[in-house]
Every structure is written in structure tokens, then in C-alpha cells.
Design a protein around this motif. Structure first.
Motif, PDB file in Angstrom:
ATOM      1  N   SER A 306     -95.852  13.898  28.754  1.00  0.00           N
ATOM      2  CA  SER A 306     -94.693  13.022  28.922  1.00  0.00           C
ATOM      3  C   SER A 306     -93.549  13.782  29.571  1.00  0.00           C
ATOM      4  O   SER A 306     -93.417  14.996  29.393  1.00  0.00           O
ATOM      5  CB  SER A 306     -94.272  12.426  27.573  1.00  0.00           C
ATOM      6  OG  SER A 306     -94.032  13.466  26.673  1.00  0.00           O
ATOM      7  N   GLY A 307     -92.776  13.067  30.375  1.00  0.00           N
ATOM      8  CA  GLY A 307     -91.647  13.695  31.054  1.00  0.00           C
ATOM      9  C   GLY A 307     -92.021  14.445  32.311  1.00  0.00           C
ATOM     10  O   GLY A 307     -91.185  15.054  32.955  1.00  0.00           O
ATOM     11  N   LEU A 308     -93.322  14.395  32.695  1.00  0.00           N
ATOM     12  CA  LEU A 308     -93.742  15.146  33.897  1.00  0.00           C
ATOM     13  C   LEU A 308     -94.005  14.222  35.087  1.00  0.00           C
ATOM     14  O   LEU A 308     -94.455  14.683  36.131  1.00  0.00           O
ATOM     15  CB  LEU A 308     -95.013  15.953  33.586  1.00  0.00           C
ATOM     16  CG  LEU A 308     -94.865  17.065  32.544  1.00  0.00           C
ATOM     17  CD1 LEU A 308     -96.197  17.749  32.305  1.00  0.00           C
ATOM     18  CD2 LEU A 308     -93.824  18.080  33.008  1.00  0.00           C
ATOM     19  N   GLY A 309     -93.776  12.924  34.916  1.00  0.00           N
ATOM     20  CA  GLY A 309     -94.007  12.003  36.036  1.00  0.00           C
ATOM     21  C   GLY A 309     -95.481  11.711  36.259  1.00  0.00           C
ATOM     22  O   GLY A 309     -95.879  11.230  37.318  1.00  0.00           O
ATOM     23  N   VAL A 310     -96.295  12.016  35.239  1.00  0.00           N
ATOM     24  CA  VAL A 310     -97.736  11.772  35.324  1.00  0.00           C
ATOM     25  C   VAL A 310     -98.034  10.424  34.654  1.00  0.00           C
ATOM     26  O   VAL A 310     -97.474  10.124  33.605  1.00  0.00           O
ATOM     27  CB  VAL A 310     -98.518  12.887  34.599  1.00  0.00           C
ATOM     28  CG1 VAL A 310    -100.027  12.604  34.622  1.00  0.00           C
ATOM     29  CG2 VAL A 310     -98.222  14.246  35.226  1.00  0.00           C
ATOM     30  N   GLU A 390     -92.777  24.443  41.459  1.00  0.00           N
ATOM     31  CA  GLU A 390     -92.837  25.047  42.794  1.00  0.00           C
ATOM     32  C   GLU A 390     -92.453  24.086  43.904  1.00  0.00           C
ATOM     33  O   GLU A 390     -92.414  24.459  45.076  1.00  0.00           O
ATOM     34  CB  GLU A 390     -94.251  25.603  43.049  1.00  0.00           C
ATOM     35  CG  GLU A 390     -94.506  26.857  42.222  1.00  0.00           C
ATOM     36  CD  GLU A 390     -95.919  27.381  42.405  1.00  0.00           C
ATOM     37  OE1 GLU A 390     -96.595  26.968  43.367  1.00  0.00           O
ATOM     38  OE2 GLU A 390     -96.349  28.219  41.573  1.00  0.00           O
ATOM     39  N   LEU A 391     -92.248  22.811  43.557  1.00  0.00           N
ATOM     40  CA  LEU A 391     -91.860  21.829  44.580  1.00  0.00           C
ATOM     41  C   LEU A 391     -90.441  22.129  45.058  1.00  0.00           C
ATOM     42  O   LEU A 391     -89.626  22.647  44.293  1.00  0.00           O
ATOM     43  CB  LEU A 391     -91.894  20.408  44.000  1.00  0.00           C
ATOM     44  CG  LEU A 391     -93.247  19.760  43.735  1.00  0.00           C
ATOM     45  CD1 LEU A 391     -93.057  18.402  43.063  1.00  0.00           C
ATOM     46  CD2 LEU A 391     -94.021  19.591  45.047  1.00  0.00           C
ATOM     47  N   PRO A 392     -90.114  21.745  46.306  1.00  0.00           N
ATOM     48  CA  PRO A 392     -88.724  21.809  46.744  1.00  0.00           C
ATOM     49  C   PRO A 392     -87.854  20.970  45.790  1.00  0.00           C
ATOM     50  O   PRO A 392     -88.319  19.946  45.265  1.00  0.00           O
ATOM     51  CB  PRO A 392     -88.745  21.176  48.141  1.00  0.00           C
ATOM     52  CG  PRO A 392     -90.180  21.233  48.575  1.00  0.00           C
ATOM     53  CD  PRO A 392     -91.010  21.230  47.333  1.00  0.00           C
ATOM     54  N   ALA A 393     -86.606  21.361  45.592  1.00  0.00           N
ATOM     55  CA  ALA A 393     -85.742  20.761  44.564  1.00  0.00           C
ATOM     56  C   ALA A 393     -85.689  19.234  44.624  1.00  0.00           C
ATOM     57  O   ALA A 393     -85.827  18.559  43.597  1.00  0.00           O
ATOM     58  CB  ALA A 393     -84.332  21.339  44.667  1.00  0.00           C
ATOM     59  N   ALA A 394     -85.507  18.672  45.831  1.00  0.00           N
ATOM     60  CA  ALA A 394     -85.345  17.218  45.949  1.00  0.00           C
ATOM     61  C   ALA A 394     -86.607  16.502  45.491  1.00  0.00           C
ATOM     62  O   ALA A 394     -86.564  15.531  44.738  1.00  0.00           O
ATOM     63  CB  ALA A 394     -85.029  16.837  47.398  1.00  0.00           C
ATOM     64  N   GLN A 395     -87.792  17.054  45.925  1.00  0.00           N
ATOM     65  CA  GLN A 395     -89.068  16.455  45.545  1.00  0.00           C
ATOM     66  C   GLN A 395     -89.287  16.565  44.047  1.00  0.00           C
ATOM     67  O   GLN A 395     -89.805  15.666  43.403  1.00  0.00           O
ATOM     68  CB  GLN A 395     -90.207  17.190  46.269  1.00  0.00           C
ATOM     69  CG  GLN A 395     -90.870  16.348  47.355  1.00  0.00           C
ATOM     70  CD  GLN A 395     -92.105  17.045  47.861  1.00  0.00           C
ATOM     71  OE1 GLN A 395     -92.040  18.189  48.306  1.00  0.00           O
ATOM     72  NE2 GLN A 395     -93.242  16.359  47.816  1.00  0.00           N
ATOM     73  N   ARG A 396     -88.880  17.699  43.501  1.00  0.00           N
ATOM     74  CA  ARG A 396     -89.059  17.939  42.075  1.00  0.00           C
ATOM     75  C   ARG A 396     -88.265  16.918  41.266  1.00  0.00           C
ATOM     76  O   ARG A 396     -88.766  16.303  40.334  1.00  0.00           O
ATOM     77  CB  ARG A 396     -88.603  19.365  41.737  1.00  0.00           C
ATOM     78  CG  ARG A 396     -88.883  19.772  40.296  1.00  0.00           C
ATOM     79  CD  ARG A 396     -88.576  21.239  40.108  1.00  0.00           C
ATOM     80  NE  ARG A 396     -87.164  21.530  40.331  1.00  0.00           N
ATOM     81  CZ  ARG A 396     -86.713  22.520  41.090  1.00  0.00           C
ATOM     82  NH1 ARG A 396     -87.533  23.330  41.728  1.00  0.00           N
ATOM     83  NH2 ARG A 396     -85.411  22.719  41.229  1.00  0.00           N
ATOM     84  N   ASP A 397     -87.046  16.687  41.679  1.00  0.00           N
ATOM     85  CA  ASP A 397     -86.211  15.724  40.959  1.00  0.00           C
ATOM     86  C   ASP A 397     -86.810  14.327  41.072  1.00  0.00           C
ATOM     87  O   ASP A 397     -86.848  13.580  40.100  1.00  0.00           O
ATOM     88  CB  ASP A 397     -84.780  15.745  41.513  1.00  0.00           C
ATOM     89  CG  ASP A 397     -84.132  17.098  41.248  1.00  0.00           C
ATOM     90  OD1 ASP A 397     -84.688  17.870  40.415  1.00  0.00           O
ATOM     91  OD2 ASP A 397     -83.109  17.405  41.874  1.00  0.00           O
ATOM     92  N   ALA A 398     -87.317  14.009  42.260  1.00  0.00           N
ATOM     93  CA  ALA A 398     -87.915  12.679  42.465  1.00  0.00           C
ATOM     94  C   ALA A 398     -89.137  12.522  41.557  1.00  0.00           C
ATOM     95  O   ALA A 398     -89.333  11.487  40.923  1.00  0.00           O
ATOM     96  CB  ALA A 398     -88.312  12.491  43.925  1.00  0.00           C
ATOM     97  N   ALA A 399     -89.972  13.573  41.487  1.00  0.00           N
ATOM     98  CA  ALA A 399     -91.172  13.524  40.656  1.00  0.00           C
ATOM     99  C   ALA A 399     -90.794  13.266  39.199  1.00  0.00           C
ATOM    100  O   ALA A 399     -91.344  12.394  38.538  1.00  0.00           O
ATOM    101  CB  ALA A 399     -91.946  14.840  40.769  1.00  0.00           C
ATOM    102  N   LEU A 400     -89.844  13.998  38.719  1.00  0.00           N
ATOM    103  CA  LEU A 400     -89.504  13.908  37.300  1.00  0.00           C
ATOM    104  C   LEU A 400     -88.724  12.633  36.979  1.00  0.00           C
ATOM    105  O   LEU A 400     -88.748  12.149  35.852  1.00  0.00           O
ATOM    106  CB  LEU A 400     -88.724  15.151  36.873  1.00  0.00           C
ATOM    107  CG  LEU A 400     -89.535  16.450  37.019  1.00  0.00           C
ATOM    108  CD1 LEU A 400     -88.705  17.660  36.647  1.00  0.00           C
ATOM    109  CD2 LEU A 400     -90.794  16.400  36.138  1.00  0.00           C
ATOM    110  N   ALA A 401     -88.057  12.066  37.981  1.00  0.00           N
ATOM    111  CA  ALA A 401     -87.268  10.844  37.768  1.00  0.00           C
ATOM    112  C   ALA A 401     -88.144   9.681  37.320  1.00  0.00           C
ATOM    113  O   ALA A 401     -87.707   8.791  36.604  1.00  0.00           O
ATOM    114  CB  ALA A 401     -86.521  10.472  39.041  1.00  0.00           C
ATOM    115  N   VAL A 402     -89.425   9.709  37.751  1.00  0.00           N
ATOM    116  CA  VAL A 402     -90.352   8.622  37.386  1.00  0.00           C
ATOM    117  C   VAL A 402     -90.594   8.602  35.880  1.00  0.00           C
ATOM    118  O   VAL A 402     -90.846   7.558  35.289  1.00  0.00           O
ATOM    119  CB  VAL A 402     -91.697   8.797  38.134  1.00  0.00           C
ATOM    120  CG1 VAL A 402     -92.625   7.623  37.872  1.00  0.00           C
ATOM    121  CG2 VAL A 402     -91.444   8.954  39.629  1.00  0.00           C
ATOM    122  N   ALA A 403     -90.491   9.768  35.273  1.00  0.00           N
ATOM    123  CA  ALA A 403     -90.895   9.892  33.860  1.00  0.00           C
ATOM    124  C   ALA A 403     -89.855   9.276  32.903  1.00  0.00           C
ATOM    125  O   ALA A 403     -88.840   8.777  33.301  1.00  0.00           O
ATOM    126  CB  ALA A 403     -91.094  11.359  33.526  1.00  0.00           C
TER     127      ALA A 403
END
Lengths: 403, 403
Positions: A306-310, A390-403
Motif C-alpha cells: 500500500s502507498g506504492l501506487g501498485v 530511482e525514478l526521476p522526481a516528477a515521475q516518482r511523485d506521479a507514481a505515488l500520487a495514485v496510491a
């Protein structure tokens, strides 16, 4: 080289899964990759008693002799009687695993270039079985209830068949609900597209049986395939198909050319094991075992992912569940990292006939124990966390935002 | 009908032999038709002991699990060690009967329209296995020693392979002698034609082993196929092939798509039976049994068929002998008359890729007992006598003049 290879060999691929299995067979790796039934579910004593009975019977030698291509009459009758619609044993063909049913159907129904329809994603072994006959494979858009009837109709013209695995699908674990079955069956009938229905997992329901097979709604336009691999044991390589008379006749000819008949000894042993309602007592033990393991995997995913955007689904039976990684991650790229942490899975890519969703992956919950499931999911979550970091910051935030 | 069949189904035929077997299975008919090994030769006790051992072993459950496509390592090693040239177990593939080897080779080597070469006559099951890949099949002229090297060379251009069954051939019972093997091997090599060598009967020699396989002379340009059906039992459906590495790799992919793997249980049981030189003790008993039955059939033919213009060969092993009727008679036309008199055989026609010799027929000497052989040959001679008597006078005299 003297050899000239057939053109079809250029498209033949070894199963990514089986190659992967070899890589992940090293000790210490927890594998969610294989589709191996739990050995704990194999009725070893029943097989031993049946072997003994068959080999000491008055007609023991006939179980070791050549036999008819169609299969042992007693086994064909048992198959017909086990199905939830009226089946004449004459329409049953015993196959060398249900995989062979796919090979035979391909030979009888596919010309080079023939259009065939599959679910998205679909069983990889079916794509491999169809490939030697060189079809054009078209994926029908699908959701968690299976193929979308409108897309099936839109793509139906000239299609030789639509291949569907409605119960606890491999790879996704999803099930086609009753409303979708009605709609898909109607769409196929209206479009004049026969259905190839594959049902290896149907008996492995956890709370309630799945809806009636597509075949029961239109037996004249459907080939139905089943297997003893998941309710008894895969090492016997026995499956079956049911087909309308004219198609059955062609499938028998194709099988005769392919391997003459499936092992008569194995057919006799399985017919013996099936007597007296053995499966009615045995299959509930498999259901209980696998349900516990599915629950363990869902609990571990809920806890660690949970919280990982999976995201993942909650299959109502079968052997697999389907996971989708957050945007920016690729399942194939994640795999070596996961193996390094001691856990293996199968990336979703090879299960797609068309454009793959490279964020998907398949987890089997039946081979590993509950303890291994907990450990393995934790390791998988750690791998995902690392990959996200390891993702670029913007992508990382987008990934986690889904969670 | 919703179904559209693949074009190849128009050429698919059920085996005339298997259809015939059904017709002649009625009680009281002595059948020289089937290629069924004698059940007396099946080592039932050895199988029972092996089943028991496999199913009570510590790793019993692994014998019931999915397995690698290539086959059980112990069985691949046993196969490699049993062959009279240096074979790496890595080049062995366990198949679901040697019939499957033909299906796999066809998938890997035949494009629609590809030219392939066969003996005249040739094994019907091979023609059926090749057919789904839609080759152009060309018969190489052959005599009692097998294919004629000059005709092989003359027809070699563009051929994907030459299919040969050098030992106690099905259907003729003939064997390729050493000089012919040297010449055929050389002709194939010079012409750049790979060989598909089928050897299901090689162990069933009566007085002396046959010459070394064609494969041993040029392993890089040959696929070799063998079977456990004739030395153990056909009901297990286990055979094998040996192929050069690159071809082996393709055959494994084709097999994975066809049936994933051959039954792991059967492979374990056979590997167990083979231990401690079992075949060295068991196969001589089959040889003695079949030799006695061949002798009984030759004695009966000498006694009952002389003076009728019928000719036959004297095979040095295997299961079959080959008969030629006098001019004016057709084996297919003789069959109903023979069945009426209580004996069945297989007309030679379906074994020819090209123009058949309709006077030929195949007799199996292994399924019927010696007493049945005597009775059956007498009945067959009576049928021939009747058929000759019905010929126009001139033809009748010509037929009998040969004798």
C-alpha cells in the motif's frame, strides 16, 4: 547447414515463463512465477492404489497396448457425466494435456493468415500453440470481467474463432461474470464466430462455483477444453475436449497424426481414480488450500504494497493474481531486482497478442507456502520501493500520487 | 455452419488401417492387420514394481508435477547411452510416442509446398503426420534393400528431408543392408538432403542385429527417432528423438507448444524399469517370440500359397511381411472376401506416396498366435484361390504361370 527450416520457426519462441523458471530454480528463490499446482494437492495414495488395480486386473495388458485415438470409453463417459450440460461421450476426445487441444484446434481451424481473436491479455501457451499455423492474432479489449462484447463484434469479421478462458484466467485470475457470458455468447453468435473455451481452472473456485460455461449456451458453435492437471496432477498429461460432431471428427484425425492416442495406461489409472466420486471429496481440499494461499497473498499485498501506487485484483479462484505497477515502472525491468532480493514473478508482456501493458505482472499463489508468500511479497515490495526511488522526481511523485 | 475449416483438413484422412481395425475387431476374425505388439511381451510385473517404487519414493510428488519439455534427465541419459554412436543427452528429446517426433519434425522443417522424400512404400503414419504442414511428398524408388541412391539423388533438389525407416520397415518388413546404407548416406550428403531416420523396430532382430543406423554415419544432418512402444509397451506413449543442437532447440519449442512435455510419471516409471540392464534380459524374449511367429507365418505361406502366383518376402526382424498378389488381383478387393473367411490384412495402397501397387498387402505376424497364423493363412489362401478362379481365363492362366 544442410537444414532448411520452415518459415514458421522464425516466429516460434520458447515460453518466456519456462526459460525464466530455469533461471529462478536456484535454491533460495521464492517463486511466484510458475503455474505449478501445489504438490501437496496430488493424491499420491489414490494413484498408487489405481496403478496397482490396473496392473493386477485380468485385462492389465490392455492398459499397456495401443488404443483408439478418441480415448478410453470409460474416461470419455466420466468426462461427459462431469460437465454441467448434456454431453454425448461420442463428442469427447481425450488429449495429451489440454495444451494438445489447442494444437489440434489450430491445425483444424487455422490457415496461414487466418484471423483469430483472443482476450487481452491471454494464455501464453495458447499463443504458442496457435503460432505454428501462422494466424493473425487479434486481441479483443477486455476488462476485469473478460472480453468486451462490442469490441468482439467490431473485430469479428472473418475470424476463425474467439479463444476465451472465462474462469480464473491465466494470467489475470479474473472471471467472466454471468452478464458478460450472456453478452459475449450473444455477440459471438450474432457475428458467426465460434468459440474455443478453455477451462483448466474452473473447479478451483473458493466461495461459489463460477457461472455456467460459454459452451453450455451454444454447444454447436464451441469447442470446450478441460484438464485433469489441476484437479488430479499435471504429470499424467491428460486433458479432454468436447466438440460438435463434424469438428470432433477432424480433431480426432489431427490427433491420430500427432500422437496416435494419449497414454492408455494413464487413462485407465485416471478412470479408476475418478470412480465413486473421488473428485467430490478431493477437490474441496485443493480449494481450501489455494483459498488460504490466495488470502495470504492478498493480506501480504495489503500490508506491504500500500502507498506504492501498485494495484492488484482479488481472484475468486484459480492459481494467479494480476498486478499493475505504477507509471514509469516496467515489470521486465523489475524482475532482476526482485530475483536479487529472492523472489520471482512473470512479467505480463508475453501474454499480450498486441501492444503489451509493460507495467503488469502475474503472481502465482499456489506453489509457495503461506510463510514463503509473506516473505516473497515483502521482498517484492522492497524491489518496487527501490525502483520507484530511482525514478526521476516528477515521475516518482506521479507514481505515488495514485496510491 | 459457423465453422470454417483450415484448407489442410481437406487432405486429412483417418488411417485406413485404424478404420479397418474397427471393422475387423468383431469376434472370430483372425487379424494380420494391426501393428499391435504381442501383449504377451509386455513386462507387467516390472511396470507394477516400478510404479510402486516411483509412488513411494521420497520425491514421489515430483513424478506427478509439470516437468521440462526436453524430458527427464535420467531417461535422456539412458537413451543416449543405449545408442550405438556417441550421443550427448542434451541432444535427446523425449516424445509422446515416436509418432510425435514426426509431427514435430514436420512443423520445424516443412513449409506449404515443400518437397519431401519418402521410401516406396513408406510408413502411413508418417504421411499422416507430415500432411498438416502441406508438403509435396515424393516417393523414392525402392527395392528389397530400401531406397535406390540414384533415384534419391535425382529427386533431391530442394528436398527438406528424406524420411527412411531402415530396419524391418513398416509396412514391408524389409531392411536396408550395409552397402545400401553407405550409398544412401553418401547420396543424401552429396545432395545436401538431411535424413529423418525412424527406428521403432531395430531391436526386434531375429538372428543378427541390423547394420548401424544412418544417423551414426552423419549425426549433424540426421534426426533419429526411436520408441519404447515395441521393447516395453505402446500404452505408455513414450518415444524419443536425437537431433543436432540447432534443430533440437526448434523441436523443443514445437513440443512445448504441442503438449508442454511427455508425462513425467511415465518417464519416471520407464527410467526405473530400464535400470540394471532390464532390456538386455527382456528384449531377447520378444525376439524369440516374434521369430517363432514369423517362422509360423512363412511356413504357412509356403504350405498354402504356393502355386497361386503370390510372392512374399522373408523379413529378418520386426512385425510385418509384405505380400504381392498375382496380376489381375487387387488387395483392396480381396479384403472383404478374406474377412468373410475370417482373416484380415491391410492393403498396401495407403502406404504409397505416389502411384500405389494395388497388388500388395501387409501381414503382421506378431498379434495372432501360431495356431491362428496357420488358420488365418489358410483362409487367406482360400480367398486368393477364389479370386483367381473368378478371373477371365487368360488372366487366370497368366497369374498362375508366375508360380
Amino acid at each position: 547447414m544442410t537444414w532448411t527450416l520452415a518459415a514458421r520457426t522464425r516466429k516460434m519462441t520458447s515460453s518466456a515463463i519456462r526459460d525464466l523458471l530455469k533461471l529462478t530454480e536456484r535454491p533460495g528463490i521464492i517463486s511466484f512465477a510458475g503455474g505449478l499446482p501445489s504438490p501437496a494437492a496430488f493424491p499420491v495414495e489414490a494413484f498408487a492404489a489405481a496403478c496397482d488395480k490396473v496392473l493386477t486386473a485380468a485385462d492389465a495388458r490392455s492398459s499397456l497396448q495401443y488404443a483408439t485415438t478418441e480415448g478410453l470409453p470409460a474416461l470419455r463417459e466420466a468426462v461427459a457425466a462431469s460437465l454441467p450440460w448434456k454431453v454425448d461421450p461420442a463428442n469427447v476426445l481425450i488429449t495429451t494435456g489440454s495444451q494438445q487441444g489447442l494444437d489440434l484446434a489450430a491445425k483444424v481451424l487455422i490457415d496461414p493468415g487466418s484471423r483469430i481473436l483472443v482476450e487481452t491479455p491471454t494464455y501464453l501457451g495458447a499463443l504458442q500453440a496457435f503460432q505454428p499455423m501462422e494466424p493473425t492474432v487479434v486481441g479483443v479489449a477486455s476488462d476485469e470481467s473478460g472480453a468486451l462484447p462490442d469490441d468482439l463484434k467490431a473485430k469479428a469479421e472473418g475470424a476463425r474463432f474467439f479463444y476465451a478462458l472465462p474462469n480464473f484466467q491465466n494470467p489475470t485470475g479474473r472471471t467472466m461474470d454471468e452478464a458478460r457470458r450472456v453478452a459475449v455468447s450473444e455477440a459471438a453468435r450474432q457475428s458467426g464466430v465460434p468459440i474455443l473455451e478453455d477451462n483448466p481452472y474452473g473447479e478451483l473456485w473458493f466461495d461459489a462455483p463460477p457461472p455456467a460455461p460459454l459452451t453450455s449456451r451454444d454447444p454447436e458453435n464451441t469447442i470446450y477444453m478441460g484438464s485433469f492437471s489441476k484437479v488430479l496432477a499435471p504429470g499424467l498429461r491428460l486433458g479432454f475436449l468436447v466438440a460438435p460432431t463434424e469438428i470432433h471428427h477432424r480433431l480426432v484425425m489431427a490427433k491420430q497424426a500427432a500422437d496416435l492416442h494419449s497414454p492408455s495406461f494413464n487413462q485407465r489409472v485416471v478412470a479408476e481414480v475418478l470412480k465413486d466420486g473421488f473428485l467430490d471429496r478431493h477437490v474441496p481440499t485443493i480449494r481450501a488450500l489455494y483459498k488460504g494461499q490466495r488470502d495470504a497473498m492478498l493480506a501480504a499485498l495489503d500490508r506491504d504494497m500500500s502507498g506504492l501506487g501498485v494495484s492488484w485484483n482479488r481472484p475468486a479462484g484459480g492459481m494467479f493474481l494480476w498486478v499493475r505497477l505504477p507509471a514509469g515502472l516496467s515489470a521486465a525491468a523489475l524482475l532482476p531486482r526482485a530475483v536479487e532480493k529472492g523472489v520471482a514473478f512473470v512479467p505480463g508482456e508475453p501474454f499480450y497478442a498486441g501492444q503489451p501493458d509493460d507495467r503488469t505482472l502475474r503472481l502465482s499463489f499456489v506453489t509457495a507456502s503461506r510463510e514463503q508468500i509473506a516473505t516473497g511479497v515483502a521482498a517484492l515490495a522492497a524491489a518496487v520501493r527501490e525502483a520507484i526511488a530511482e525514478l526521476p522526481a516528477a515521475q516518482r511523485d506521479a507514481a505515488l500520487a495514485v496510491a
